[in-house]
Design an enzyme around this catalytic site. Structure first.
Site, mmCIF file in Angstrom:
data_model
loop_
_atom_site.group_PDB
_atom_site.id
_atom_site.type_symbol
_atom_site.label_atom_id
_atom_site.label_comp_id
_atom_site.label_asym_id
_atom_site.label_seq_id
_atom_site.Cartn_x
_atom_site.Cartn_y
_atom_site.Cartn_z
ATOM 1 N N SER A 285 0.847 -1.191 0.000
ATOM 2 C CA SER A 285 0.000 0.000 0.000
ATOM 3 C C SER A 285 0.881 1.239 0.000
ATOM 4 C CB SER A 285 -0.875 0.048 1.261
ATOM 5 O OG SER A 285 -1.766 -1.018 1.286
ATOM 6 N N HIS B 133 -3.805 -2.362 -4.384
ATOM 7 C CA HIS B 133 -3.113 -3.606 -4.739
ATOM 8 C C HIS B 133 -3.702 -4.104 -6.055
ATOM 9 C CE1 HIS B 133 -0.954 -4.202 -0.889
ATOM 10 N NE2 HIS B 133 -1.895 -3.381 -0.467
ATOM 11 N N ARG C 129 0.027 -7.012 -3.239
ATOM 12 C CA ARG C 129 0.271 -8.325 -2.634
ATOM 13 C C ARG C 129 -1.033 -8.915 -2.110
ATOM 14 N NH1 ARG C 129 3.259 -5.298 1.335
ATOM 15 N NH2 ARG C 129 5.085 -6.653 1.239
ATOM 16 N N THR C 130 -0.969 -10.179 -1.716
ATOM 17 C CA THR C 130 -2.087 -10.832 -1.022
ATOM 18 C C THR C 130 -1.779 -10.835 0.472
ATOM 19 O OG1 THR C 130 -2.576 -12.224 -2.932
ATOM 20 C CG2 THR C 130 -3.377 -12.995 -0.800
ATOM 21 N N HIS C 131 -2.789 -10.535 1.282
ATOM 22 C CA HIS C 131 -2.618 -10.464 2.739
ATOM 23 C C HIS C 131 -3.279 -11.654 3.423
ATOM 24 C CE1 HIS C 131 -2.442 -6.319 1.230
ATOM 25 N NE2 HIS C 131 -1.600 -6.084 2.209
ATOM 26 N N TYR D 125 -5.140 -11.515 5.978
ATOM 27 C CA TYR D 125 -6.514 -11.182 6.400
ATOM 28 C C TYR D 125 -7.540 -11.402 5.303
ATOM 29 C CZ TYR D 125 -5.529 -6.648 4.169
ATOM 30 O OH TYR D 125 -5.185 -5.664 3.277
ATOM 31 N N GLU D 126 -7.081 -11.619 4.058
ATOM 32 C CA GLU D 126 -8.043 -11.881 2.979
ATOM 33 C C GLU D 126 -8.677 -13.261 3.129
ATOM 34 O OE1 GLU D 126 -6.431 -10.669 -0.936
ATOM 35 O OE2 GLU D 126 -5.121 -9.320 0.213
ATOM 36 N N ALA E 178 3.209 -0.174 3.913
ATOM 37 C CA ALA E 178 2.831 0.997 4.694
ATOM 38 C C ALA E 178 2.545 0.490 6.098
ATOM 39 C CB ALA E 178 1.596 1.664 4.112
ATOM 40 N N MET F 249 0.357 -5.385 8.597
ATOM 41 C CA MET F 249 -0.383 -6.627 8.316
ATOM 42 C C MET F 249 0.241 -7.433 7.184
ATOM 43 S SD MET F 249 -4.189 -4.976 8.452
ATOM 44 C CE MET F 249 -4.539 -3.606 9.566
ATOM 45 N N SER F 250 1.524 -7.245 6.952
ATOM 46 C CA SER F 250 2.135 -7.965 5.832
ATOM 47 C C SER F 250 3.593 -8.295 6.129
ATOM 48 C CB SER F 250 2.034 -7.110 4.561
ATOM 49 O OG SER F 250 2.874 -5.970 4.662
ATOM 50 N N ASN G 148 0.984 6.502 9.590
ATOM 51 C CA ASN G 148 0.136 6.930 10.713
ATOM 52 C C ASN G 148 0.785 6.529 12.034
ATOM 53 O OD1 ASN G 148 -0.719 4.078 9.759
ATOM 54 N ND2 ASN G 148 -1.491 4.190 11.846
ATOM 55 N N HIS H 257 -7.763 4.069 4.959
ATOM 56 C CA HIS H 257 -6.922 3.480 3.921
ATOM 57 C C HIS H 257 -6.657 4.489 2.800
ATOM 58 C CE1 HIS H 257 -4.968 0.302 1.723
ATOM 59 N NE2 HIS H 257 -5.786 0.435 0.691
HETATM 60 I I1 8IG Z 1 -0.856 1.932 6.687
HETATM 61 O O1 8IG Z 1 -1.524 1.189 12.418
HETATM 62 C C1 8IG Z 1 -1.059 0.860 8.279
HETATM 63 N N1 8IG Z 1 -1.116 -0.457 8.257
HETATM 64 N N2 8IG Z 1 -1.680 -3.356 11.847
HETATM 65 N N3 8IG Z 1 -1.600 -1.062 12.146
HETATM 66 C C2 8IG Z 1 -1.562 -2.146 11.335
HETATM 67 N N4 8IG Z 1 -1.427 -2.045 10.020
HETATM 68 C C3 8IG Z 1 -1.291 -0.823 9.517
HETATM 69 C C4 8IG Z 1 -1.316 0.324 10.290
HETATM 70 C C5 8IG Z 1 -1.489 0.204 11.687
HETATM 71 N N5 8IG Z 1 -1.172 1.374 9.482
#
Ligand code: 8IG
Length: 279
Positions: free
Chosen positions: A45, A77, A98-100, A102-103, A130, A218-219, A242, A254
């Site tokens: 991302s 993505h 990419r594939t995550h 959580y999908e 990101a 998350m990746s 963030n 997002h």
């Molecule tokens: I962009 O604050 C992004 N991706 N887990 N936490 C998690 N994934 C993220 C975050 C975050 N910001």
């Protein structure tokens, strides 16, 4: 009842988790017209707008036609892959997304791109993402941070069975040194990987800080493990978009992540191009 045919099919799958990557590699060579790649980059991302800086496009196509690739599930993505010739004469394979985990498709699709890249020759895998910043005291939004190590809180691994892979130097220190030759101001940090798709609670963010984490996302972690298992060197870079939940300010969207990616694309593209040029 599972008959003999079904059982032997299952055996084939469990005994060779890389068979699909071998098939995908053959299809990728065919589709790209490139016989071998030196490096692969996974753009997460916010990183896709940086792709153009890496080199001259040879071909770009959807991964949908390649064995084992899941359709894209997240805005930003694209499910596309690009073969690029860099200024330094390297062949680079760029995954534009990419594939995550959580999908919900399991671990295999998450690491399939990396495994395929290794089977088309890539000895270096550059993983970008990101991420939330856990150290707003020192981190700025829009800053790139080198991943020095990770804490995998996904509860998952791409490896099944008694394969005890050493992860001491997972994010190769030599590649981090090389990135700092290009951009001496780059900080390093520990990436904490969650399954998502929720962002963390403020208590989880405090936990991550107490555990020694610097970024959260998350990746990346599972892909890095698969890359190392496959014998590749890994460079990881997080774009801090963030502060982690509850640290300061409002919850993020997002769309903001993608906007920060667009705003920093020139800088991040320049960084990736220069790093790849030094490989
Ligand atoms: I962009 O604050 C992004 N991706 N887990 N936490 C998690 N994934 C993220 C975050 C975050 N910001």
């Amino acid at each position: 009842m599972i008959g003999p045919t079904a059982a032997s099919t299952l055996d084939e799958v469990t005994n060779d988790p890389y068979a699909l990557a071998v098939d995908a590699a053959a299809a990728l060579k065919e589709a790209s017209g490139v016989a071998s790649f030196d490096v692969a980059l996974v753009l997460g991302s916010g990183w896709v707008p940086a792709a153009d800086a890496i080199g001259e496009t040879i071909t770009e196509f959807s991964t949908a036609g390649l064995p084992g690739f899941a359709p894209p599930g997240v805005a930003g993505h694209t499910g596309r892959v690009r073969a690029v010739r860099t200024e330094s004469g390297r062949n680079a394979l760029i995954f534009l997304g990419r594939t995550h985990l959580y999908e919900g498709r399991g671990v295999e699709p998450v690491v399939h791109g990396v495994r395929t890249a290794i089977r088309v020759g890539a000895g270096t895998i550059v993983l970008t993402n990101a991420a939330g910043g856990l150290r707003p005291e020192t981190q700025r939004v829009g800053e790139a941070v080198l991943i020095s190590d990770h804490i995998n809180l996904t509860g998952a691994s791409p490896i099944t069975g008694a394969t005890f892979v050493d992860l001491t130097d997972l994010y190769t220190s030599r590649l981090r040194d090389l990135a700092r030759e290009v951009e001496p101001s780059l900080a390093e940090g520990v990436y904490v990987a969650f399954r998502g798709p929720t962002y963390e609670t403020p208590a989880e963010v405090r936990m991550c800080r107490a555990l020694g984490g610097d970024m959260v996302g998350m990746s990346t972690a599972l892909e890095a493990i698969a890359a190392r298992e496959g014998g590749a060197d890994v460079l990881g870079v997080s774009l801090v978009t963030n502060p982690g939940a509850g640290l300061v300010g409002e919850p993020l969207s997002h769309e903001e992540v993608l906007a920060i990616g667009r705003a920093t694309a020139a800088r991040m593209g320049d960084l990736l191009a220069k790093v790849v040029g030094k490989l």
